[in-house]
Structures are given as structure tokens and as C-alpha cells.
Scaffold this motif. Structure first.
Motif, PDB file in Angstrom:
ATOM      1  N   MET A   4      39.109  47.971  36.376  1.00 45.19           N
ATOM      2  CA  MET A   4      40.136  48.552  37.246  1.00 45.19           C
ATOM      3  C   MET A   4      39.718  49.958  37.646  1.00 45.19           C
ATOM      4  O   MET A   4      39.118  50.695  36.880  1.00 45.19           O
ATOM      5  N   GLU A   5      40.083  50.315  38.862  1.00 42.63           N
ATOM      6  CA  GLU A   5      39.652  51.551  39.477  1.00 42.63           C
ATOM      7  C   GLU A   5      40.748  52.605  39.398  1.00 42.63           C
ATOM      8  O   GLU A   5      41.919  52.280  39.212  1.00 42.63           O
ATOM      9  N   THR A   6      40.361  53.841  39.568  1.00 44.93           N
ATOM     10  CA  THR A   6      41.361  54.878  39.766  1.00 44.93           C
ATOM     11  C   THR A   6      41.328  55.290  41.241  1.00 44.93           C
ATOM     12  O   THR A   6      40.371  55.034  41.941  1.00 44.93           O
ATOM     13  N   SER A   7      42.396  55.923  41.678  1.00 43.35           N
ATOM     14  CA  SER A   7      42.373  56.471  43.034  1.00 43.35           C
ATOM     15  C   SER A   7      43.176  57.761  43.079  1.00 43.35           C
ATOM     16  O   SER A   7      43.654  58.252  42.051  1.00 43.35           O
ATOM     17  N   GLY A   8      43.330  58.301  44.271  1.00 48.44           N
ATOM     18  CA  GLY A   8      43.954  59.613  44.407  1.00 48.44           C
ATOM     19  C   GLY A   8      42.859  60.661  44.437  1.00 48.44           C
ATOM     20  O   GLY A   8      41.781  60.459  43.877  1.00 48.44           O
ATOM     21  N   THR A   9      43.131  61.805  45.065  1.00 52.89           N
ATOM     22  CA  THR A   9      42.054  62.807  45.199  1.00 52.89           C
ATOM     23  C   THR A   9      41.614  63.349  43.858  1.00 52.89           C
ATOM     24  O   THR A   9      40.492  63.808  43.709  1.00 52.89           O
ATOM     25  N   ASP A  10      42.478  63.328  42.881  1.00 52.08           N
ATOM     26  CA  ASP A  10      42.059  63.770  41.556  1.00 52.08           C
ATOM     27  C   ASP A  10      41.942  62.594  40.585  1.00 52.08           C
ATOM     28  O   ASP A  10      42.052  62.771  39.388  1.00 52.08           O
ATOM     29  N   SER A  11      41.714  61.390  41.154  1.00 50.97           N
ATOM     30  CA  SER A  11      41.597  60.182  40.326  1.00 50.97           C
ATOM     31  C   SER A  11      42.763  60.074  39.359  1.00 50.97           C
ATOM     32  O   SER A  11      42.597  59.710  38.199  1.00 50.97           O
ATOM     33  N   GLU A  12      43.954  60.391  39.833  1.00 52.97           N
ATOM     34  CA  GLU A  12      45.108  60.450  38.940  1.00 52.97           C
ATOM     35  C   GLU A  12      45.866  59.137  38.850  1.00 52.97           C
ATOM     36  O   GLU A  12      46.816  59.020  38.084  1.00 52.97           O
ATOM     37  N   VAL A  13      45.433  58.136  39.623  1.00 47.74           N
ATOM     38  CA  VAL A  13      46.175  56.878  39.652  1.00 47.74           C
ATOM     39  C   VAL A  13      45.315  55.742  39.108  1.00 47.74           C
ATOM     40  O   VAL A  13      44.181  55.546  39.541  1.00 47.74           O
ATOM     41  N   ALA A  14      45.858  54.996  38.127  1.00 50.09           N
ATOM     42  CA  ALA A  14      45.206  53.777  37.652  1.00 50.09           C
ATOM     43  C   ALA A  14      45.707  52.638  38.531  1.00 50.09           C
ATOM     44  O   ALA A  14      46.911  52.435  38.658  1.00 50.09           O
ATOM     45  N   LYS A  15      44.775  51.942  39.179  1.00 49.23           N
ATOM     46  CA  LYS A  15      45.129  51.013  40.251  1.00 49.23           C
ATOM     47  C   LYS A  15      45.020  49.575  39.783  1.00 49.23           C
ATOM     48  O   LYS A  15      44.017  49.180  39.187  1.00 49.23           O
ATOM     49  N   ILE A  16      46.035  48.786  40.086  1.00 47.20           N
ATOM     50  CA  ILE A  16      46.056  47.356  39.735  1.00 47.20           C
ATOM     51  C   ILE A  16      45.887  46.558  41.010  1.00 47.20           C
ATOM     52  O   ILE A  16      46.805  46.452  41.817  1.00 47.20           O
ATOM     53  N   MET A  17      44.715  45.994  41.209  1.00 51.49           N
ATOM     54  CA  MET A  17      44.423  45.287  42.458  1.00 51.49           C
ATOM     55  C   MET A  17      43.707  43.982  42.183  1.00 51.49           C
ATOM     56  O   MET A  17      42.578  43.790  42.635  1.00 51.49           O
ATOM     57  N   PRO A  18      44.324  43.061  41.491  1.00 46.36           N
ATOM     58  CA  PRO A  18      43.626  41.800  41.222  1.00 46.36           C
ATOM     59  C   PRO A  18      43.464  40.996  42.510  1.00 46.36           C
ATOM     60  O   PRO A  18      44.141  41.263  43.494  1.00 46.36           O
ATOM     61  N   PRO A  19      42.593  39.999  42.481  1.00 47.90           N
ATOM     62  CA  PRO A  19      42.609  39.057  43.600  1.00 47.90           C
ATOM     63  C   PRO A  19      44.019  38.493  43.747  1.00 47.90           C
ATOM     64  O   PRO A  19      44.729  38.299  42.743  1.00 47.90           O
ATOM     65  N   LEU A  20      44.429  38.234  44.965  1.00 48.48           N
ATOM     66  CA  LEU A  20      45.782  37.703  45.193  1.00 48.48           C
ATOM     67  C   LEU A  20      45.916  36.307  44.610  1.00 48.48           C
ATOM     68  O   LEU A  20      47.014  35.844  44.333  1.00 48.48           O
ATOM     69  N   THR A  21      44.766  35.667  44.410  1.00 46.21           N
ATOM     70  CA  THR A  21      44.754  34.280  43.945  1.00 46.21           C
ATOM     71  C   THR A  21      44.729  34.174  42.424  1.00 46.21           C
ATOM     72  O   THR A  21      44.626  33.072  41.880  1.00 46.21           O
ATOM     73  N   ILE A  22      44.784  35.272  41.766  1.00 47.71           N
ATOM     74  CA  ILE A  22      44.746  35.245  40.294  1.00 47.71           C
ATOM     75  C   ILE A  22      45.898  34.374  39.769  1.00 47.71           C
ATOM     76  O   ILE A  22      46.990  34.353  40.346  1.00 47.71           O
ATOM     77  N   ASP A  23      45.646  33.661  38.687  1.00 48.50           N
ATOM     78  CA  ASP A  23      46.744  32.861  38.126  1.00 48.50           C
ATOM     79  C   ASP A  23      47.511  33.691  37.095  1.00 48.50           C
ATOM     80  O   ASP A  23      47.080  34.777  36.713  1.00 48.50           O
ATOM     81  N   GLU A  24      48.642  33.182  36.650  1.00 48.90           N
ATOM     82  CA  GLU A  24      49.486  33.999  35.780  1.00 48.90           C
ATOM     83  C   GLU A  24      48.857  34.298  34.426  1.00 48.90           C
ATOM     84  O   GLU A  24      48.967  35.422  33.933  1.00 48.90           O
ATOM     85  N   PRO A  25      48.147  33.333  33.842  1.00 50.66           N
ATOM     86  CA  PRO A  25      47.465  33.676  32.590  1.00 50.66           C
ATOM     87  C   PRO A  25      46.451  34.813  32.777  1.00 50.66           C
ATOM     88  O   PRO A  25      46.372  35.740  31.971  1.00 50.66           O
ATOM     89  N   GLY A  26      45.704  34.729  33.834  1.00 49.92           N
ATOM     90  CA  GLY A  26      44.723  35.785  34.098  1.00 49.92           C
ATOM     91  C   GLY A  26      45.408  37.124  34.275  1.00 49.92           C
ATOM     92  O   GLY A  26      44.970  38.154  33.736  1.00 49.92           O
ATOM     93  N   LEU A  27      46.489  37.103  35.029  1.00 54.06           N
ATOM     94  CA  LEU A  27      47.239  38.320  35.273  1.00 54.06           C
ATOM     95  C   LEU A  27      47.746  38.887  33.948  1.00 54.06           C
ATOM     96  O   LEU A  27      47.613  40.080  33.652  1.00 54.06           O
ATOM     97  N   ALA A  28      48.296  37.986  33.136  1.00 53.02           N
ATOM     98  CA  ALA A  28      48.854  38.409  31.848  1.00 53.02           C
ATOM     99  C   ALA A  28      47.769  39.004  30.957  1.00 53.02           C
ATOM    100  O   ALA A  28      47.965  40.035  30.303  1.00 53.02           O
TER     101      ALA A  28
END
Lengths: 437, 437, 437, 437
Positions: free
Chosen positions: C386-410
Motif C-alpha cells: 500500500m502506498e502513501t500520498s499527500g505532499t508530506d506522504s501523510e496519507v495511507a492509501k487503500i486502493m485495491p483492485p476493484l475486483t478484489i474478493d471479500e476474503p482478499g479485502l479482509a
């Protein structure tokens, strides 16, 4: 001329209070107090011959008697001094005189704009109007051009040191090679024309081309008549506006009122300043081909665009141009200077001097670094004020007031000869400085 | 005051020969010939009270007697008129006087630069030096700022009409909201600070912030003391240079010599022009914090940076600042004007006027389009010269010479009242023009 | 998931041969070899869950089976691979599918431009066309915007570090405050509107305003529906073109195909890239309001504007949008993520997290410097990318594939929880790092 | 080759849905479906010989068998497709191969940057880095250069039509005359050197000079070895970075892998794209002199800078460069083309053709306007795809895949001869079109 007083006036106030940007007071380190015609006196009573003429702002000499008279009268009767661009009698009279003495006899029909009292204001206004009238943004200037220090004018100025002073990149301009830039056998307008004709050249069709007929600051580089005519032809063919910056070369410096008269060209816009005020007072004009005068009221303005004291002296100065006499006089003095310089250069071949210029804008370009400065410095010590020019200060410039009399001219030239002799004495036949000094 | 002469002088010469850019001669369509103190006379003998004062260049009135005397003496003895930046006695005296009368009593140690004789030259030089000293290129200006018409100064000017005149995009600058721009409840420096603090704002750390303490051309917008102090604090914290453009507001216009004195701030660079010459003669200064004075000699120059006639009158003008008396006088007159304007606005509520300004830079902002111009036009017909300002010319501006006497002030204000009454008579209670006119 | 192999693959080749500019290989220091759906494997056999999804280029997951099948078939039958902008069957099919599946059901009639295969190409083309269509040069962008790395796109990007990389000043753009920039109580469009309405603001009427509906790189800043609608209204009223850069937020990332659908606005130009190709292959589109499609043939071009392999997978990917099902699925998963994040933030109040975002573009903004990076690093060690974003890398970003299944997400969310726990354990209740570490 | 099918595929979808900017589909108005080696087939089954090769992106021909095999394998085993700049096995292998096959044997030690998958991305990254490394802003490009369509690359592109597409002025660049621009007798580097040596030229010391060794888009203008060497010498002497844009001329197009090898020069930065991916897949490299690799991580980035499918085929493509054989083959075919073109031009003197180019980048420049387009159009009707180039499309360009066999080459050249014959038949001996047609 009296001997130079050894007790020179102190520059203490200037050294401590004035910005480091001050410049000529370093080359001519004294405090001046009075001036008349082609002569200046400093506070210690030393007398100097002026071969500098306010960098072209004093073509009629210092404190010209009849202009002074007009000025005193105007002041005494409380004529309007400052007027922005309101109408005043002083301005009206100047406009009428300028039309009847300068424009009409030359078949010119320019509209007159007062863009603010300095040359750079005039250049800025000309660039603005050219861009507005054509809807294009690029302006072509030339190598070693000098047009002024505000950002617009600086963008068409070649000098790297001055450009760097901007602190930001200078855009919307392209620098093309001036006449002679690629050597005598190459017509630099071939380059310009290739760039303009080729749709892959990376150079857009410009709004205008701005040119000096002689580049004074750039080192007294003179454009030939043929080159200027071809340049005008290119502009006409491509519908590019031709701007002549006549700030330094105009008002008779090269022999005619406008410096481009001898070439028979008619610029679309002309910038005038420096000697237009006659008495050294801040004043500038932009001359505009009537159909290009599409300014909105107030689109360009400035607090000092109505300097009535300058209008008064400017109107009086135009007396010089009522007959052919003044032009003939300048030509005659120019000829004296030219012959003198050629002879001088021949006397000291080891100094490798090249005579340049026309009218009373002449000089010697030295290929030996530092030499022009040495000559100028030696001259000052002997009571002659003369400037150097060129990007490497390689040219010793002869720019007396146009009104200088022949004895004055002879005296100044004699000091120049002595200064050259001294510089020569300090160098061997190869131009190198002698060790033993 | 005599009645206005119905046979007004002809503007024919101006209409046919001067560029369309001419502006004030359209608002005040007569030909002026003489002036004294706060009064002007036209060629037909009509007398006018001057509430315009050369847009701030005539703070000491027209043709001030003691300056005139000094000027005449200087001319008569052939003092040096034009000197580029060579040292002259006139300049020396001005520098000494400026230091002892202005700088030292205020605890200021600025170096003094002569950047060319106009305000825009001073602004250009300040921008250049700020960029050079910081190595950064962006300069922040403010909404509705006015700093001049050459490209550098124009880049920090807000007015769209003037900016468009450039003919090219204006860069390296960011326009931030001036005090009050977002309404009374919003401190616009919150915006500025957010942009400076956030590394994602898209705005680089600027070299400098340039500000007027009151925006004269912009519509008499006054920055509060707190806002100015916070602005200075931001500059100090971020190592941004603070430039105060005091071209119009300086030299006493707002009540003190510098307009920022009341706020207790110390700019790094100050631009002065207009009234600094005293007599309406072209002159400008750039004041530089000594450690920032890193110019190379000649890095910025200009032909008219040494206007000795202006130095003579400028030195004399400083007499006004030798004591507190003049400041007190301005304050008293400012108070008269302020009370008068408040009352006037209250008399005509349908004209929805808002009193603005301080010292002798005051005015009424009208929310009814065209009204300020109507008032100004009516005033001129009655012998009062007053300008409008603001991007939509929505402000009627009261800017008499600071030296105006109380009868003169009263007479001018009375004409203003009459002009307001006329404008009111032509409009109904909603501010709409009556049909039947 | 198997435990992470302690013998991580060597990065020697990259460290010695690839430029210092390489970046993600530093955050995720292994060598990847295979990928499928939401999972990646490295050369040592370690398995990773992908909550990064190629920064939004892999909305349909890695190596999607049906797209892979189409790709293999196309390759096997020697379909045209590279075609510049010649017509091919693959491109024709994509265009038809895009019209019938995306444009027509949404009542949109855009023309489709292939500007080159990357998002920044699309942005450059949109800016060019907006300037051409309006004849204006300024484009307004927003604080913390990210639009790309080529000079045009970089000019509307907020990030100082990226901008500085240009090496030259970036012009013709103005950065306005994004929704929420001045706090929750301030509608930043007041500010924008003031600048546009005021002819003294120093900001010209722009050609276009370019906006992201959620700023992903800028720190998951979400514009409200009301703000977007008002922005569209301002654009319509002023005849300014509205460009939505949907490169990262489009193709379903926020829940609908276009990220602006929920706001009911219709941009004049839309930039698409990243997941438009479906399979992670370089491809980009610029959608153009038909009457604005005034390009000359070839006025913007590019060698890879016809990437047929991407057309093949892109056409297949559109299957997901034939019904409402996929949007519903994203919404459901987005809801799971949202609830999870809210709970997580509540569990660790000392970490001062703020949940941001919508759909499957969500994240936690931490006000503690460095924390997001710590969490991301801890997660990687446990097999979550998982990536961070924001100019000071202050945000932990949750961007899974949209097709992820619920177990994977969990599973991924569970690793995130563990990583947060670790970060919390290293900090005391004030958020400070514990000494003993 | 079968006869062209008269029932050509419909372009309806493209005509109605794709932007007006589409271009090559107008010159080659059919719908292509399959391709192999140097041949293409359209949807109606017509076969075409490809003398265009994806504008240089298909040097190894369409769907090369061994690359295809590698690609299929990679896809089948779910190799990572999209990876931003994370490390992958495919990228590692490419880097290793590039070092061992290309860099090491040539004694080059460049660092490799992946700037995004297109040539213009590579140019933008090179310009950025050159400016960063030198701290200067100007970049010098050449007349008729083509470097790409994003704003940075466009600024060094000569073509007026493309430049105008920017919608804003393009800055920070100067266009110097390419080799031969001022005729055969003039060495244009004299001009460049004058500008660089003269501190009054108006041109700053640049960060870099960017050059193509042959200008493909500009009209197959070839720089001589001497000119390139002198250019490198000037760069070294002045500490200017030399960038070779080898996007089109690299990867063997002129006979060697890098187009500058024959001149023995070593650029500081090299831009590669087009055929570097081998299979026509989007990929680009920027090669960087190691000490210039001062990027911060992520200072330039891009979503598709890790296109692994391209890495796979790129690694395979390098097989061609393991021995001297391929270069010899290109030379032999280049010789065939050259002799053929010289003969052809001699056959039709009235068409005033001039043979240009080297290796398999050759063509005929016609001085008769429109003729190259006529020839190209006639060729297409006969089953040969060939492009024109030059700002006025005056050059018919011969750019087959380098892998074309001699029969294919002969067949294509024969169609070219027929097309020339037709064009000749339609024109009289002066090159004028005959009336009766």
C-alpha cells in the motif's frame, strides 16, 4: 584649460549612502558642480571637456543659453510644470513645432505618444503597441542591441550582464545577428529571412523587429544602408512592424534628425528620448504610424509623461532643425573626427584600433582587452570625459555635444591623442603591457 | 473663483497629433497654462482648484515658491542639469538632506538607488534586486495593486485592462488577496499563509512580496495596521523580502513621510517617486536594506537617473519634514476631509457612497456604476479637478496638495458637495438615472 | 498466505544500473515475478496482497483472465500491434464498445481522442485544445492537484518538489484553493469567483479549469457534490471550459465509471488513462465535447497513440460496465473499507487518523509526521502493498483492485490493522516515538 | 501480392467517433487487421508492404516471431504486466541485456531511466535533468527539429504548426540552424559559436543542446560527422550538456544501434523510444551520464514507466545486436535503397528529386510542392505504405522494417517507381500538372 586640481572633491557621501549600482561616478571620480556647452567643472574647479554628452542626452550641450532663457521665463511666469497627460500650452507648442519642423518637412505623418520620460518607457510602449496591433507576441531584436532596463526593453537587449540582472528568464523575443555579426562577407539578413520563411524554423512570425541604426552601447556597430533597406523590405513583405529605437542615435547624433533618414526607410514606430528634451531633461516620445494608433485611452500611462519644462526646452531645441545648416555642421565635425581617428589608429598600429561610426557617434574599437578603459581613464586625468562601450568595453567612444566648436573639438581630440600615446607607451609592439610599470 | 469661461481653449492640436492613448486631457478638456499652489488656470483664464495633485506628484503644490527660487538660482549659475549617475553637488546635497531629515530621525539605514526618474523604474529595480538577492523568481503582488506600466511592474499590477495592454502573458508573479478582499470577516493573509506553508499549493516561495499600504489606483483600499504587521511577520518568518511601493502614498500623502510609519513596519525595499522631487519633476528612489545592496556597478542604469533639477527641489522640499508640524497639518486637513465626506455620504444615502482612505488620500466609493465619473465631470465644470480610481472608476478621489490652505480645501469640498447634489438630482431614490433628462 | 521468505531477492541490478529517480522499488524492495488478480509474488516466492493496484492502473486486477484470453488470441492471430493512428479493427471495436457501453447510456456524446498512451499526454492535449478553442492562455488548477510530469501537465500540478523538477518556472496557470483548503467553514469557490469577477484581480479569464473530483496523489481530498456543481456553474457562466482529470479516479475507482457522475456534472473535456486499458497496458483517451473538436489533423500526435493490445483488453474490460452490478459491488466493498477504517481510527485515537475518500479510493490521513510511511512499511513486511500520498506522504492509501474478493479485502485490511497496532506500540499516547526502540 | 480489393473497409466509426486530430487514417484510408514482418492486411484482405514501420517503432517488423513467443510465454505464466517502477524480473532481464549487449561493448556507462513509455516523456526527462544539473534554463534546439508534443518537448521542436498547437508561447529555448540550413558552404556552427562566445548575443549559456543526428520528421536532414563532432566539442568547451534524441534514429535505423556511433561522439544524455520495445509496445529510456544522475527518487515519474510486456520483447530484440551481422545487413539494404533512389531521381529529372538519408532512413525530397504526397498516395493505391515528412511534406520517406528481406524491399521499391512514373506522367517537363487530367 587649467591643470587638474590635485585636491579632488570627496566622494564620501556617495560611497556611503548611494547604492553599489552607481557606475559613472566610479569612472569619473569627482563631484561636478557646473556645466556650459561642452565643458564641465567639478567642485574643486577643475575643467573637463565633455566627449560623452550625457550618453547622447546633451546633443545641444550643457545649459544651452536660449533654452535656459525659455526655461527661466516659463518658471518665472508659473507655467504648468507637471501635468500628467493633460493638455498644456507648453505641450501644445512642442507638438506644433515638432510637426512643422520635423515631421512635415520629412513627409512623415506619425502620431506622437508621450510614454513616460525615458527611453525604456518609449521602447516598452512600442513593443506593447506592436503586439496589440498584430496580435502576435514575439519581437525580434539584434545581437548587441541595447534598448533599456525595464523588463520589456531588457528582453530585446543583448548584453548578458544586463539581462542576468532581470533575475528571471526574458521571453517573447528572438535575437538575430546584426549587420556584420557573422563577418563582412555574410549578409546576416539571410539568416533572418531563412528563419522567417521556413515554417520549421522554430521562430514564429514576429509582431515587430526593433533595431538601432548604429548600436551605440553595443560597440558602435553601424548597419549599412543596404542592410536597413533590406530589413525594411522584409518587414513590409511579412507584415512585420519595424521599430527604430532612435533614443541615442536620433536628434542629430549621426548627422540627420532621425538616424534612418540617410537610408530612406520609414519605420512604423520610432522611439525618441535623451536629446529630444534639448536641455537634458527627462522626456521621451513614441512616434506611431497613424493607422497603428489603436491604443485605448490610458492603456499605457505614467506620472511624468507630461514634463512641461522639457516641452519648453524641446520646442526651443527644434530651432536647430529649421534649416539644413546644423546637419551640415555635424557632418563637417564628423569628418574632422573621422580623419583624426583614422590617422591616430595609423600612428599606433600595435594598439590595433578600428575606427567606427558616423556623424558625432564615432570611436575606436580595440582588440586588446582593457585598452579602451585605459585610454578613457588617462583622458579623464587630463580633463576629457569619454566613455567606453561594447559588451567588453572594447570601444573608446567619441560623443561630444553636436554644438561643440572646432577649438573645443580639437582640444578634446588632442587629449585623446595624448592618452593613446600613454597607453601605447605602456605596451610593447604586440600590445602586451610592459612588465616594468 | 471666476466663472468658467464658456469659450474653452481648443484641443485641436492634441486631437490630431497626439496618440489616442492620451487620457486625462479627455476628462479635463481644456488647455492649462499656469499653476500655483492648489490652483491651475487654463488658456482661457478659467481657474481650477486642484484635488488631483498630479496623481500624487504635487504634494507640495504647483510651482512652490522656495523650490522655484532654488531652481532659478541653480539654473542661473549653470549648475549641472543632466549627469547620468556621475556625482554632482546637487545630488550630494539631496543625499545628505535625505539622510539627515528622513532616514536618521526614523532610525532607517537604507542605501539610496536612483533607478531612473519614474515610479515604474523604481519598482523594476526593486523586483530585480529582490530576485537577485534571493535567487528566487516569483514575486507576490496583490489584487487591485498598481505598480506601473513597464513589463516587470505591470506583472504585479492587478488591473486587467492594463495587463492586457502588455500583449503578452505576464509571469513570475502571483496575485494574492489584499486586505478586505474577501470581506470584513476574512483575514486574507490566511490564504497567503496557507499557500506559503503548503508544499502542494502550486505557489513557490517568492523572492518578495510587494504591497501598497493604501491602494490608490485600485480604489483607495487601505490595509489595516494589523494586516501590515502580520504581513511583515510572514515575510520575516519565510525570509521573503518585503517591498513597499510608496510611490503614491509616500512623501506625506497619508500623513507621515513614509506611509508605513504608523504601522511600525520596516520594509526591505521601498519605492519612492512622484512627490520625492518636490516640484513635479521626474525623479525616483529605491531604498535598499544595506546588506541587500549587492548590485554590480551599472547592473541597472538609465539615462535620466541623475535629474539634478529634481535633486535641487527635492532637497528643498525636505524642509517640510524637519519638524512634526507638517504631519500635524496633514492630519488636521485629513480630519476635515473625513468629516466632510462622512456627512456628505449621509446626506445622499441613495448614492450609496462609502468613505475611504486616510490623510489626504480619501474618497467616496459608489456602488452605482458611472456615478463617480458623473461627479468628477460635474466638479470639473464647476472648476474642481478630481480624479476617479478603482478598476471600474467607482471611487471619487480627494487628493489635494498637502499644502492647500483651509479656504482652498473648503472651496473644493463645496464644489464636490454641489456636484454630488447634481448627481443625486439626476437619480431617483434607488440610484437609477431619471428618464426625463 | 505463506510467510515472507527471509531471503529477499537482490536489487543489485537496479541499484547499479537504474537511475536514482527510481522510487517504488525503494518502498517495496523486492523483485516481483508473477501476479494474478489482487496478488503479486516475488522471485523468492513471497506473496503480497495488492492495495495499490498500479496507482489506479489495475482496477480490474493483474492479468485478468478474460482479457488475457483476448490478448493471447489477438497475438496468436497476428493482429496489428502498433498502428499510430491508422484505423484498425481493434481500435474500431474499442470505439464502438466505448460508445455503446459508456457514452450512450450516460447520454454523453464526446468525441474520442487518443493523445498518446499516458495520463500526462491526455492532460497536455486537453490543455492545448482548451487554449486553442478559447484563444486564452491561462488555465486554473487547484492546490495539491496532480496532473502529470510533462511541462504542460506539471504547470497545473501543485506539488513543489515535482514542480521544482521542471528546472524552469511554470507559467500560464493559476493555483486556486481546492474544496476544503481553507477549512470546513469556507467555500473556496468564493475566492475563485472573486478573482474571476474582479477586473483588478490580476488573474485573466482562463481558458479552462482543470480539476480532480478526488485528489488521489494530493492526499485523498474529496470535492463535495455542491462544490463540483458550483464549479461547473461558474465555468458555464464565464464560458470557461471544465476539464475533469479522471485518470486515477475514473474507470470505477470511486464507484461509477466516471468519478463525476454522482455530481451530475458534464465536463467539456475528460482525461482518462490508467485503467482504461484494463490490463495495465499504456493507453489514454481525451474526451471532447463535439463542438470543441477543432483540432487540425495531426496537430497533436504521438507514436504510441495506437496501442492495439490495449484496445483489445480495454474493449473486454468494458464488460464490467454493461450492467449496474459492478458499481454496486464497488459500493459494497467501499462500505466495508469505510466502516473498517472508521473503527480502526477509533481504536487508536493517539495516532490521530482521519478517514478520507470514497469507493475504493480511501485512506487514513495522519497528523503525525512519518506515521503513514511507518504503517506502509510495516504492512509490506507482512505482505501488503500500500502506498502513501499527500505532499508530506501523510496519507495511507487503500486502493485495491476493484475486483478484489471479500476474503482478499479482509486479509489486506487485517494486515493494515496489525501494522497500525505496531505503529501504535512504538508511540506513546501523545503520538511521540518511544525512546526505547 | 494480390490486387487491392475495391470494396475498401468503411471508416464510419472513426469518422463519427474519433477526434478530428486523427491523421494517418486519412492518408491510409482503410481498416487494418493483421500484420507480419513488413506486411499488413486490411479487413478486406488487401495486402500492403510497409515502408513506414510505425514511424520507426517497428524496426524489427510487425509481430516478430521470437518476440511474440516470449510475449505469449510471459502472458501465459502471469508475469507481472504493470509495475510502475517496482523491480520485476522482466525489467531486470532487460537491464542486464541492455548493459551487456549495448552499453558494455560500446564502452558506455550510462545509467538507465524509465521516464514513461513515449519519446516525448524521455525528452521531457532529459530537459529537466539537464536544467537541474546545470542550474541553467535555456536549451538550444535546431531548426526543423522534432522532439515531441508535450510542452517541454514541443518547446525544442521547430514545426510552426505543431508549436502553434500549444496555445501558449514556448519559452526557455533557442532555435539554432541545423547542419546545412544556410546552404552547403556555410557551417552553421559558426553561428552557434558566435552566439555562445559573445556576451552581447542575447542568448544565455544553455543547460543543454538537443539534437537529432538525422532529422526524420524535419525532412531527412542529415548532420555530417564533422558537424556533430564540432558540436560535441563546443558542448565540452562550454560545459553544455549534449542530448541526442535517438527516438527515431536509434535502434539501428541508420545502421548502428545508436545513430551517433559513426561520428564517435558520446552524448551526455540519450533519448530512446519507438523501437526500443522491439514489438511496437510503448517504452522509452533516458540514458544518463552517471555523474549527472542527480535525480531525487520520484522527481520524475509516470504510471506506465514499467511496461513489462515491452521489457520482455525489448530484451529479446537485443539479440539482433549481439553480433555485427545485423548492422551489416542494414548497411547492405541501405545501399540497395540508395542506389535505387539515385537512379530513380535520374530517371525523372523533371521531378527535381534529391536523395537524402542513410541506412534505412532515406527518401526523396521534391522541390515541387505536393509531389511527395502524390507519390505517397499513388503508392498506397498500389499496396505500399510510405509517409512524407518535412514541414511542407516535401519528402517521400523510405523507412521499411530493418528486417525486411530483399524481395520485399524490391517489391516496395518497384511500387515506388511506378508511383513516380504516374506522378511524372501527370506533369510536364517543368513539373507543372498537365491540364488534361
Amino acid at each position: 584649460m587649467k591643470l587638474l586640481n590635485t585636491a579632488m572633491p570627496s566622494l564620501h557621501v556617495f560611497d556611503t549612502l548611494e547604492s553599489e549600482v552607481r557606475s559613472y561616478c566610479r569612472s569619473f571620480p569627482t563631484v561636478f558642480s557646473k556645466a556650459k556647452g561642452y565643458r564641465l567643472w567639478d567642485a574643486a574647479g577643475n575643467e573637463y571637456i565633455d566627449f560623452f554628452a550625457g550618453a547622447g542626452a546633451l546633443n545641444y550641450g550643457h545649459n544651452h543659453p536660449s533654452m535656459k532663457q525659455k526655461l527661466l521665463e516659463y518658471l518665472l511666469e508659473d507655467g504648468v510644470t507637471h501635468s500628467l497627460d493633460m493638455a498644456t500650452e507648453a505641450k501644445e507648442r512642442f507638438l506644433e513645432r515638432f510637426r512643422s519642423v520635423i515631421l512635415e518637412p520629412r513627409g512623415l505623418s506619425y502620431k506622437v505618444m508621450f510614454p513616460g520620460p525615458t527611453g525604456t518607457n518609449s521602447v516598452e510602449s512600442a513593443l506593447k503597441l506592436a503586439r496589440k496591433a498584430t496580435g502576435r507576441s514575439t519581437v525580434i531584436g539584434f545581437t548587441n542591441a541595447f534598448h533599456g532596463m525595464t523588463l520589456g526593453a531588457l528582453s530585446v537587449t543583448g548584453n548578458k550582464f544586463k539581462r542576468r540582472g532581470a533575475g528571471i528568464p526574458l521571453h517573447h523575443t528572438v535575437s538575430m545577428p546584426y549587420d556584420g555579426y557573422m563577418g563582412k562577407d555574410s549578409d546576416t539578413l539571410d539568416y533572418l529571412e531563412s528563419y522567417l520563411n521556413d515554417s520549421g524554423s522554430g521562430v514564429s512570425l514576429p509582431a515587430a523587429i526593433i533595431v538601432e541604426t548604429i548600436q551605440g552601447e553595443g560597440g558602435i556597430n553601424e548597419a549599412s544602408i543596404g542592410w536597413l533597406q533590406r530589413l525594411e523590405g522584409i518587414c513590409r513583405a511579412k507584415n512585420i512592424l519595424l521599430i527604430v529605437d532612435d533614443v541615442q542615435m536620433g536628434c542629430g547624433r549621426t548627422g540627420t534628425f532621425f538616424s534612418f533618414e540617410h537610408a530612406g526607410i520609414t519605420p512604423d514606430l520610432v522611439c525618441l528620448s535623451k536629446s529630444i528634451g534639448g536641455y537634458g531633461l527627462p522626456m521621451a516620445l513614441t512616434l506611431i504610424r497613424p493607422d497603428l494608433d489603436i491604443w485605448e485611452p490610458g492603456e499605457h500611462n505614467g506620472t511624468f509623461r507630461g514634463n512641461n519644462l522639457a516641452f519648453v526646452t524641446a520646442a526651443e531645441a527644434l530651432r536647430y532643425w529649421e534649416t539644413e545648416h546644423f546637419a551640415q555642421e555635424i557632418a563637417a565635425k564628423g569628418e574632422i573626427v573621422h580623419r583624426f581617428l583614422l590617422q591616430l589608429v595609423a600612428e599606433y598600429p600595435q594598439l590595433r584600433g578600428e575606427v567606427r561610426g558616423r556623424g558625432l557617434m564615432q570611436g575606436i574599437a580595440f582588440s586588446i582587452p582593457g585598452l579602451a578603459d585605459e585610454v578613457s581613464k588617462a583622458a579623464f586625468a587630463k580633463g576629457l570625459i569619454m566613455e567606453t562601450s561594447g559588451t567588453d568595453s572594447e570601444v573608446a567612444k567619441i560623443m561630444p555635444p553636436l554644438t561643440i566648436d572646432e577649438p573645443g573639438l580639437a582640444k578634446g581630440l588632442d587629449i585623446l591623442r595624448q592618452s593613446m600615446r600613454e597607453a601605447a607607451a605602456e605596451r610593447d609592439t604586440s600590445g602586451m603591457k610592459r612588465e616594468s610599470k
